[in-house]
Design a protein around this motif. Structure first.
Motif, PDB file in Angstrom:
ATOM      1  N   LYS A 172      62.304 127.121  89.249  1.00 14.71           N
ATOM      2  CA  LYS A 172      63.631 127.708  89.041  1.00 14.71           C
ATOM      3  C   LYS A 172      63.580 129.212  88.785  1.00 14.71           C
ATOM      4  O   LYS A 172      64.425 129.965  89.266  1.00 14.71           O
ATOM      5  CB  LYS A 172      64.331 127.028  87.859  1.00 14.71           C
ATOM      6  CG  LYS A 172      64.537 125.534  88.016  1.00 14.71           C
ATOM      7  CD  LYS A 172      65.512 125.218  89.123  1.00 14.71           C
ATOM      8  CE  LYS A 172      65.823 123.734  89.183  1.00 14.71           C
ATOM      9  NZ  LYS A 172      66.811 123.413  90.234  1.00 14.71           N
ATOM     10  N   HIS A 181      77.780 109.313  96.457  1.00 12.38           N
ATOM     11  CA  HIS A 181      76.551 110.093  96.312  1.00 12.38           C
ATOM     12  C   HIS A 181      75.531 109.668  97.360  1.00 12.38           C
ATOM     13  O   HIS A 181      74.910 110.513  98.020  1.00 12.38           O
ATOM     14  CB  HIS A 181      75.959 109.889  94.917  1.00 12.38           C
ATOM     15  CG  HIS A 181      76.771 110.501  93.814  1.00 12.38           C
ATOM     16  ND1 HIS A 181      76.203 110.994  92.669  1.00 12.38           N
ATOM     17  CD2 HIS A 181      78.102 110.693  93.690  1.00 12.38           C
ATOM     18  CE1 HIS A 181      77.152 111.466  91.872  1.00 12.38           C
ATOM     19  NE2 HIS A 181      78.317 111.282  92.471  1.00 12.38           N
ATOM     20  N   GLN A 196      62.766 109.849  95.266  1.00  8.70           N
ATOM     21  CA  GLN A 196      64.176 109.463  95.293  1.00  8.70           C
ATOM     22  C   GLN A 196      64.293 107.946  95.214  1.00  8.70           C
ATOM     23  O   GLN A 196      63.505 107.225  95.804  1.00  8.70           O
ATOM     24  CB  GLN A 196      64.803 109.966  96.596  1.00  8.70           C
ATOM     25  CG  GLN A 196      66.277 109.700  96.739  1.00  8.70           C
ATOM     26  CD  GLN A 196      66.775 110.138  98.107  1.00  8.70           C
ATOM     27  OE1 GLN A 196      66.890 109.321  99.012  1.00  8.70           O
ATOM     28  NE2 GLN A 196      67.044 111.435  98.268  1.00  8.70           N
ATOM     29  N   LYS A 217      69.992 117.493  99.469  1.00 14.49           N
ATOM     30  CA  LYS A 217      70.404 118.617  98.630  1.00 14.49           C
ATOM     31  C   LYS A 217      71.815 118.443  98.084  1.00 14.49           C
ATOM     32  O   LYS A 217      72.208 119.145  97.144  1.00 14.49           O
ATOM     33  CB  LYS A 217      70.318 119.929  99.432  1.00 14.49           C
ATOM     34  CG  LYS A 217      68.895 120.409  99.680  1.00 14.49           C
ATOM     35  CD  LYS A 217      68.870 121.778 100.326  1.00 14.49           C
ATOM     36  CE  LYS A 217      69.441 121.749 101.738  1.00 14.49           C
ATOM     37  NZ  LYS A 217      69.305 123.073 102.405  1.00 14.49           N
ATOM     38  N   THR A 218      72.589 117.526  98.656  1.00 10.46           N
ATOM     39  CA  THR A 218      73.953 117.330  98.165  1.00 10.46           C
ATOM     40  C   THR A 218      73.980 116.864  96.718  1.00 10.46           C
ATOM     41  O   THR A 218      74.906 117.184  95.971  1.00 10.46           O
ATOM     42  CB  THR A 218      74.711 116.322  99.051  1.00 10.46           C
ATOM     43  OG1 THR A 218      73.932 115.118  99.168  1.00 10.46           O
ATOM     44  CG2 THR A 218      74.968 116.889 100.438  1.00 10.46           C
ATOM     45  N   TYR A 219      72.968 116.078  96.300  1.00 13.66           N
ATOM     46  CA  TYR A 219      72.945 115.580  94.919  1.00 13.66           C
ATOM     47  C   TYR A 219      71.572 115.653  94.264  1.00 13.66           C
ATOM     48  O   TYR A 219      71.322 114.958  93.283  1.00 13.66           O
ATOM     49  CB  TYR A 219      73.469 114.134  94.864  1.00 13.66           C
ATOM     50  CG  TYR A 219      74.967 114.039  95.008  1.00 13.66           C
ATOM     51  CD1 TYR A 219      75.803 114.263  93.916  1.00 13.66           C
ATOM     52  CD2 TYR A 219      75.548 113.749  96.236  1.00 13.66           C
ATOM     53  CE1 TYR A 219      77.184 114.192  94.048  1.00 13.66           C
ATOM     54  CE2 TYR A 219      76.928 113.665  96.381  1.00 13.66           C
ATOM     55  CZ  TYR A 219      77.743 113.889  95.284  1.00 13.66           C
ATOM     56  OH  TYR A 219      79.106 113.826  95.409  1.00 13.66           O
ATOM     57  N   GLU A 220      70.672 116.480  94.789  1.00 12.84           N
ATOM     58  CA  GLU A 220      69.357 116.666  94.161  1.00 12.84           C
ATOM     59  C   GLU A 220      69.053 118.154  94.066  1.00 12.84           C
ATOM     60  O   GLU A 220      69.120 118.884  95.064  1.00 12.84           O
ATOM     61  CB  GLU A 220      68.266 115.947  94.963  1.00 12.84           C
ATOM     62  CG  GLU A 220      68.358 114.440  94.861  1.00 12.84           C
ATOM     63  CD  GLU A 220      67.306 113.707  95.679  1.00 12.84           C
ATOM     64  OE1 GLU A 220      67.238 112.469  95.555  1.00 12.84           O
ATOM     65  OE2 GLU A 220      66.572 114.370  96.450  1.00 12.84           O
ATOM     66  N   HIS A 221      68.708 118.619  92.852  1.00 12.35           N
ATOM     67  CA  HIS A 221      68.515 120.055  92.641  1.00 12.35           C
ATOM     68  C   HIS A 221      67.178 120.560  93.162  1.00 12.35           C
ATOM     69  O   HIS A 221      67.011 121.761  93.393  1.00 12.35           O
ATOM     70  CB  HIS A 221      68.686 120.409  91.158  1.00 12.35           C
ATOM     71  CG  HIS A 221      67.654 119.810  90.251  1.00 12.35           C
ATOM     72  ND1 HIS A 221      66.649 120.551  89.692  1.00 12.35           N
ATOM     73  CD2 HIS A 221      67.480 118.538  89.818  1.00 12.35           C
ATOM     74  CE1 HIS A 221      65.897 119.765  88.936  1.00 12.35           C
ATOM     75  NE2 HIS A 221      66.382 118.540  88.987  1.00 12.35           N
ATOM     76  N   ILE A 222      66.188 119.655  93.313  1.00 15.48           N
ATOM     77  CA  ILE A 222      64.928 119.998  93.967  1.00 15.48           C
ATOM     78  C   ILE A 222      64.476 118.781  94.774  1.00 15.48           C
ATOM     79  O   ILE A 222      65.030 117.681  94.624  1.00 15.48           O
ATOM     80  CB  ILE A 222      63.800 120.367  92.968  1.00 15.48           C
ATOM     81  CG1 ILE A 222      63.423 119.136  92.114  1.00 15.48           C
ATOM     82  CG2 ILE A 222      64.174 121.567  92.110  1.00 15.48           C
ATOM     83  CD1 ILE A 222      62.097 119.272  91.400  1.00 15.48           C
ATOM     84  N   GLN A 223      63.475 118.979  95.611  1.00 17.22           N
ATOM     85  CA  GLN A 223      62.849 117.836  96.265  1.00 17.22           C
ATOM     86  C   GLN A 223      61.959 117.137  95.239  1.00 17.22           C
ATOM     87  O   GLN A 223      61.036 117.764  94.692  1.00 17.22           O
ATOM     88  CB  GLN A 223      62.010 118.291  97.456  1.00 17.22           C
ATOM     89  CG  GLN A 223      62.798 118.944  98.564  1.00 17.22           C
ATOM     90  CD  GLN A 223      61.900 119.473  99.666  1.00 17.22           C
ATOM     91  OE1 GLN A 223      60.695 119.237  99.680  1.00 17.22           O
ATOM     92  NE2 GLN A 223      62.497 120.215 100.592  1.00 17.22           N
ATOM     93  N   TYR A 265      63.164 115.611  85.468  1.00 21.30           N
ATOM     94  CA  TYR A 265      62.080 115.813  86.418  1.00 21.30           C
ATOM     95  C   TYR A 265      61.194 114.583  86.600  1.00 21.30           C
ATOM     96  O   TYR A 265      61.012 114.115  87.718  1.00 21.30           O
ATOM     97  CB  TYR A 265      61.204 117.014  86.030  1.00 21.30           C
ATOM     98  CG  TYR A 265      61.855 118.353  86.275  1.00 21.30           C
ATOM     99  CD1 TYR A 265      61.933 118.879  87.553  1.00 21.30           C
ATOM    100  CD2 TYR A 265      62.378 119.108  85.223  1.00 21.30           C
ATOM    101  CE1 TYR A 265      62.531 120.123  87.791  1.00 21.30           C
ATOM    102  CE2 TYR A 265      62.972 120.343  85.441  1.00 21.30           C
ATOM    103  CZ  TYR A 265      63.047 120.846  86.735  1.00 21.30           C
ATOM    104  OH  TYR A 265      63.639 122.052  86.968  1.00 21.30           O
ATOM    105  N   ASN A 272      60.664 124.175  85.409  1.00 22.28           N
ATOM    106  CA  ASN A 272      61.728 125.167  85.232  1.00 22.28           C
ATOM    107  C   ASN A 272      61.191 126.581  85.430  1.00 22.28           C
ATOM    108  O   ASN A 272      61.818 127.417  86.081  1.00 22.28           O
ATOM    109  CB  ASN A 272      62.354 125.044  83.846  1.00 22.28           C
ATOM    110  CG  ASN A 272      63.411 123.955  83.779  1.00 22.28           C
ATOM    111  OD1 ASN A 272      64.060 123.649  84.769  1.00 22.28           O
ATOM    112  ND2 ASN A 272      63.579 123.359  82.609  1.00 22.28           N
TER     113      ASN A 272
END
Length: 541
Positions: free
Chosen positions: A254, A302, A325, A311-317, A289, A250
């Motif tokens: 972030k 999804h 994933q 990126k459509t449903y994941e806030h980071i790689q 995480y 974070n």
């Protein structure tokens, strides 16, 4: 210019106060080395004079040249005494560490009730103890215990505690939300005030009693704190400490603070899971995480979207913090789930393949029967490989028998379990038996005994968890059950599932799948020559 944040890990001290966590000196050594590789700046090892395990740890850690500062923990001197005569402080000075954390009272209520001394004597205890560390050429960190509760009750006195620690030469003054009851807005406002009042660097130490330890830590950093104290996976007393596995990404990914090197933060997931194994505490699958389900996708919409762009449903790689994933296949799955999962396994599958529809129908039927593949990735992989490839089986089960009896009287005699299995390994039959401390253990031992001469590498993995779930409580003892088995190898874990109204059969199904999956992924799994096994009397033609 990017602001740097210092990470102070107290897994080995505060983390061990969590219920059910007990670490040996060897465990603590392994964890310290893993934390150092992660790149944390301070590793609090415990109190070098409190118990034999901590004494051994501080002795053994000296042989390693760590980048992190190994830090000892203690409290301020006893009331109405001298720091030079305090046994705990003397042991800290003799431990050979470069830094030490001393905890002291900052809430007047605690001074009167817990210490049963005067407010002025408490200030003297803090000054004398910090000054003692500095005379011994040590970096001194002062943990102001219950600071936020103390500040809200008596801000003048709480601030005087911090000033006295600063006057004594403290290198860090750490504000502690010991009871974990402070709100993020309060944390931000109070830290902002303290930051203006002190010259010394400020740290934050929060507990998770309101599920706010991570949020409170971030609020403190945004208000000017430059050190965060916490534990891996949030281990700690009561509801735990601030979880560094969430705080670190974070802060860095972030909020843009400089915390760890890019190659080090990629080891975060592996570190979290390694420490959970050492501590013998299973991680929640949904842990942010680093959890196994943190980047898992189940809904067909999804999955269809992330196949176009994650990126459509994941806030980071997920790879940034060493996770990955995962596509879950279940009764909710559409073609996108199956195709994505199959492609992940290297199988040539597309939406026009008739087998895709058949396998979706098959999965939905199995889940209707009680199977749950989202928690059994290994069984799902076997199912897909059977559907889309000509998968060579490492062995076939011909039969198995289970015997359970009590040797000497129903009242006091021990129960014994014996399993007998007959397998076909590439045309060679093996028939063997083994005992265990229960039916599943006996089946595991028998299957392992039958296969080890063919595939010696099965010694490299073991069962790490076993769960049974009753699916229809109304069925009472005749109810159908689902068994989930987790297995672990040198560098990986996998889960398999079995379902039956007979718990032994369900366990056997999950167990066999675990062995099939392990052998599928082992290098050089060709069985040993039959002649060698015949000479050893291990096969029956």
């Amino acid at each position: 210019m990017t602001t740097s944040i210092s990470i102070f890990d107290t897994t080995l001290r505060d983390g061990t106060q969590g219920e059910g966590i007990s670490l040996s000196a060897e465990d603590k050594l392994k964890i310290a080395l893993k934390l150092d590789a992660l790149g944390v700046h301070y590793i609090e090892g415990g109190n070098p004079g409190s118990n034999s395990k901590d004494i051994e740890f501080f002795q053994r850690i000296k042989q390693y040249n760590l980048s992190a500062k190994i830090t000892a923990f203690g409290s301020t001197r006893r009331k109405n005494s001298l720091a030079e005569h305090d046994t705990s402080l003397l042991r800290i000075a003799e431990s050979g560490v470069r830094a030490a954390t001393l905890v002291g009272k900052s809430w007047d209520f605690h001074v009167h009730t817990a210490l049963q001394t005067t407010l002025e004597e408490n200030l003297s205890m803090i000054y004398d103890s910090i000054a003692f560390l500095k005379r011994n050429h040590m970096e001194a960190l002062f943990d102001a215990e219950h600071f936020f509760d103390g500040y809200k009750n008596n801000p003048e006195y709480a601030l005087s505690v911090l000033r006295r620690a600063e006057e004594a030469g403290a290198d860090w003054i750490v504000l502690c939300d010991t009871n974990g009851g402070t709100m993020p807005t309060e944390i931000h406002d109070i830290v902002s005030v303290i930051r203006r009042e002190l010259r010394t660097n400020i740290g934050i130490h929060t507990h998770n009693d309101c599920e706010l330890a991570v949020a409170n830590s971030l609020a403190a950093v945004q208000a000017g704190a430059r050190q965060v104290q916490g534990t891996i996976n949030g281990y700690g007393e009561r509801c735990g400490n601030a979880n560094l596995c969430s705080i670190i990404p974070n802060l860095q990914l972030k909020l843009g603070y400089e915390v760890l090197a890019a190659d080090q933060i990629k080891t975060l997931t592996g570190t979290a899971r390694y420490i959970s194994e050492i501590a013998n505490v299973h991680m929640p699958v949904g842990q942010a995480y680093v959890g196994n389900a943190a980047f898992a996708h189940k809904g067909g919409i999804h999955v269809s979207a992330i196949m176009k762009d994650s990126k459509t449903y994941e806030h980071i790689q997920p790879e940034l913090i060493g996770n990955k994933q995962r596509i879950l296949v279940s009764e909710l799955a559409g073609q996108s789930n199956v195709i994505s999962k199959a492609q992940e396994l290297g199988l040539d599958v597309n939406a026009n393949n008739e087998k895709t529809k058949q396998i979706i129908d098959r999965i939905k039927d199995l889940e209707h029967q009680g199977y749950q593949f989202e928690g059994a990735d290994a069984s799902m992989e076997l199912l897909l490989r059977e559907a889309f490839t000509e998968m060579k089986e490492a062995f076939k089960v011909e039969s198995f028998k289970m015997l359970v009896d009590r040797d000497s009287g129903f009242e006091s005699g021990p129960m014994s379990s014996e399993a007998i299995v007959k397998l076909n390994v590439d045309g060679t039959y093996v028939y063997t038996a083994a005992e265990g401390n229960g039916p599943v253990n006996a089946l595991d031992n028998a299957l392992r005994k039958a296969l080890v001469q063919f595939y010696p590498k099965i010694e490299e993995f073991h069962l790490s968890d076993y769960k049974v779930r009753v699916l229809d409580e109304k069925g009472a003892t005749a109810a159908k059950v689902r068994v989930l088995i987790e297995s672990a190898g040198k560098n990986s874990t996998w889960s398999t599932v079995g379902v039956s109204s007979n718990v032994i059969e369900a366990s056997w199904e999950a167990l066999v799948d675990s062995f099939r999956y392990a052998l599928l992924h082992m290098d050089k799994v060709e069985p040993a020559p039959v002649e060698t096994l015949e000479r050893a009397g291990l096969v029956n033609q």
